[in-house]
Every structure is written in C-alpha cells, then in structure tokens.
Design a protein around this motif. Structure first.
Motif, mmCIF file in Angstrom:
data_model
loop_
_atom_site.group_PDB
_atom_site.id
_atom_site.type_symbol
_atom_site.label_atom_id
_atom_site.label_comp_id
_atom_site.label_asym_id
_atom_site.label_seq_id
_atom_site.Cartn_x
_atom_site.Cartn_y
_atom_site.Cartn_z
ATOM 1 N N ASN A 179 0.828 -1.203 0.000
ATOM 2 C CA ASN A 179 0.000 0.000 0.000
ATOM 3 C C ASN A 179 0.868 1.260 0.000
ATOM 4 O O ASN A 179 0.613 2.219 0.736
ATOM 5 C CB ASN A 179 -0.945 0.008 1.208
ATOM 6 N N THR A 180 1.891 1.249 -0.847
ATOM 7 C CA THR A 180 2.899 2.300 -0.860
ATOM 8 C C THR A 180 3.154 2.778 -2.282
ATOM 9 O O THR A 180 3.186 1.976 -3.215
ATOM 10 C CB THR A 180 4.209 1.796 -0.240
ATOM 11 N N VAL A 181 3.345 4.078 -2.432
ATOM 12 C CA VAL A 181 3.697 4.705 -3.708
ATOM 13 C C VAL A 181 5.063 5.359 -3.558
ATOM 14 O O VAL A 181 5.382 5.916 -2.504
ATOM 15 C CB VAL A 181 2.643 5.745 -4.125
ATOM 16 N N TYR A 182 5.859 5.307 -4.623
ATOM 17 C CA TYR A 182 7.212 5.839 -4.611
ATOM 18 C C TYR A 182 7.394 6.874 -5.706
ATOM 19 O O TYR A 182 6.718 6.860 -6.732
ATOM 20 C CB TYR A 182 8.238 4.722 -4.821
ATOM 21 N N LEU A 183 8.351 7.772 -5.485
ATOM 22 C CA LEU A 183 8.792 8.704 -6.509
ATOM 23 C C LEU A 183 10.314 8.713 -6.514
ATOM 24 O O LEU A 183 10.937 9.207 -5.571
ATOM 25 C CB LEU A 183 8.256 10.113 -6.264
ATOM 26 N N ARG A 184 10.902 8.150 -7.562
ATOM 27 C CA ARG A 184 12.339 8.163 -7.747
ATOM 28 C C ARG A 184 12.711 9.399 -8.553
ATOM 29 O O ARG A 184 12.267 9.547 -9.686
ATOM 30 C CB ARG A 184 12.793 6.893 -8.469
ATOM 31 N N MET A 185 13.532 10.271 -7.981
ATOM 32 C CA MET A 185 13.928 11.517 -8.603
ATOM 33 C C MET A 185 15.418 11.481 -8.886
ATOM 34 O O MET A 185 16.218 11.235 -7.985
ATOM 35 C CB MET A 185 13.585 12.707 -7.708
ATOM 36 N N SER A 186 15.785 11.754 -10.138
ATOM 37 C CA SER A 186 17.175 11.763 -10.563
ATOM 38 C C SER A 186 17.500 13.088 -11.237
ATOM 39 O O SER A 186 16.608 13.818 -11.658
ATOM 40 C CB SER A 186 17.455 10.613 -11.531
ATOM 41 N N ASN A 187 18.805 13.365 -11.360
ATOM 42 C CA ASN A 187 19.283 14.598 -11.996
ATOM 43 C C ASN A 187 18.573 15.818 -11.418
ATOM 44 O O ASN A 187 18.057 16.669 -12.144
ATOM 45 C CB ASN A 187 19.090 14.521 -13.512
#
Length: 125
Positions: free
Chosen positions: A77-85
């Motif tokens: 029940n989890t959402v992720y946001l991978r942020m690069s650069n």
C-alpha cells in the motif's frame, strides 16, 4: 482513519537523486489514482506524476518526464517517486495524494481527496 505519510526527503546536491515513499493506511488504495504534487512559494502547487496501476495508467508532468519515476507496491500500500538529476528548481515540499473516486483529470489537485503532510526536498548548488 485514512492516512498518507511521506518520507525520504532531505538535502541533495545538484545532479543527485532521492526516492520518496508514501505509505497509505486505513483503506486499500490498489484501485485508486495516486499522485505526487509539490509546492513552492513561487509556483504554488504543481502536479509531478500520477499512477493508477503498476503496469499502466502512468502520467508525468513535463518537468518530471525523463527524470522522475513513479511506481507503486500494492502489497505494501505504498507509492514511490524516484527523482534523478535533481536541480535547485526541484526544491519544494512534496506531497502524496489519493482520490476516492475514479473520475476526473489526473493533473488537477481537486481530483484528490486524501493528502499527506509533505516531505521537504532541498537541492543545493
């Protein structure tokens, strides 16, 4: 009680990466649209990305396309946001949101009924 709790924010240098997490509780969000927004005094609230299913229905704002990746783990029940650069312009408070109905345009904040408290992301030069 429905609750969304963000984590993973912090201080990072230009060009670095961070992964944000949004842990949901109080209901099953596997069938719901979920999103990341961000807020700054200059730009106000901006949509970053949205997702309904892990295998599809994924949407990105122009500034996020090619740099950020949204994903979800429905078992957790989890959402992720991978942020690069990352850039200094990405400095903002990042919020997780979820809707309670399936209608509406993913880009607009009024579509979403549940919100987290936000997590600060600061990108230094």
């Amino acid at each position: 009680q429905v609750q969304l709790v963000e984590s993973g924010g912090g201080l990072v240098q230009t060009g670095g990466s961070l992964t944000l997490s949004c842990a949901a509780s109080g209901r099953d969000f596997s069938d719901n649209l979920m999103a990341w927004f961000r807020h700054t005094p200059k730009m106000g609230r901006e949509i970053v990305a949205a997702i309904r299913w892990s295998v599809g229905n994924i949407f990105y704002s122009d500034f996020a396309q090619g740099r950020f990746i949204i994903s979800r783990d429905d078992a957790k029940n989890t959402v992720y946001l991978r942020m690069s650069n990352l850039r200094p312009e990405d400095t903002a408070v990042y919020y997780c949101a979820a809707d309670s109905a399936h209608g509406g345009d993913w880009r607009f904040d009024w579509v979403y009924d549940y919100w987290g408290q936000g997590t600060q992301v600061t990108v230094s030069s």
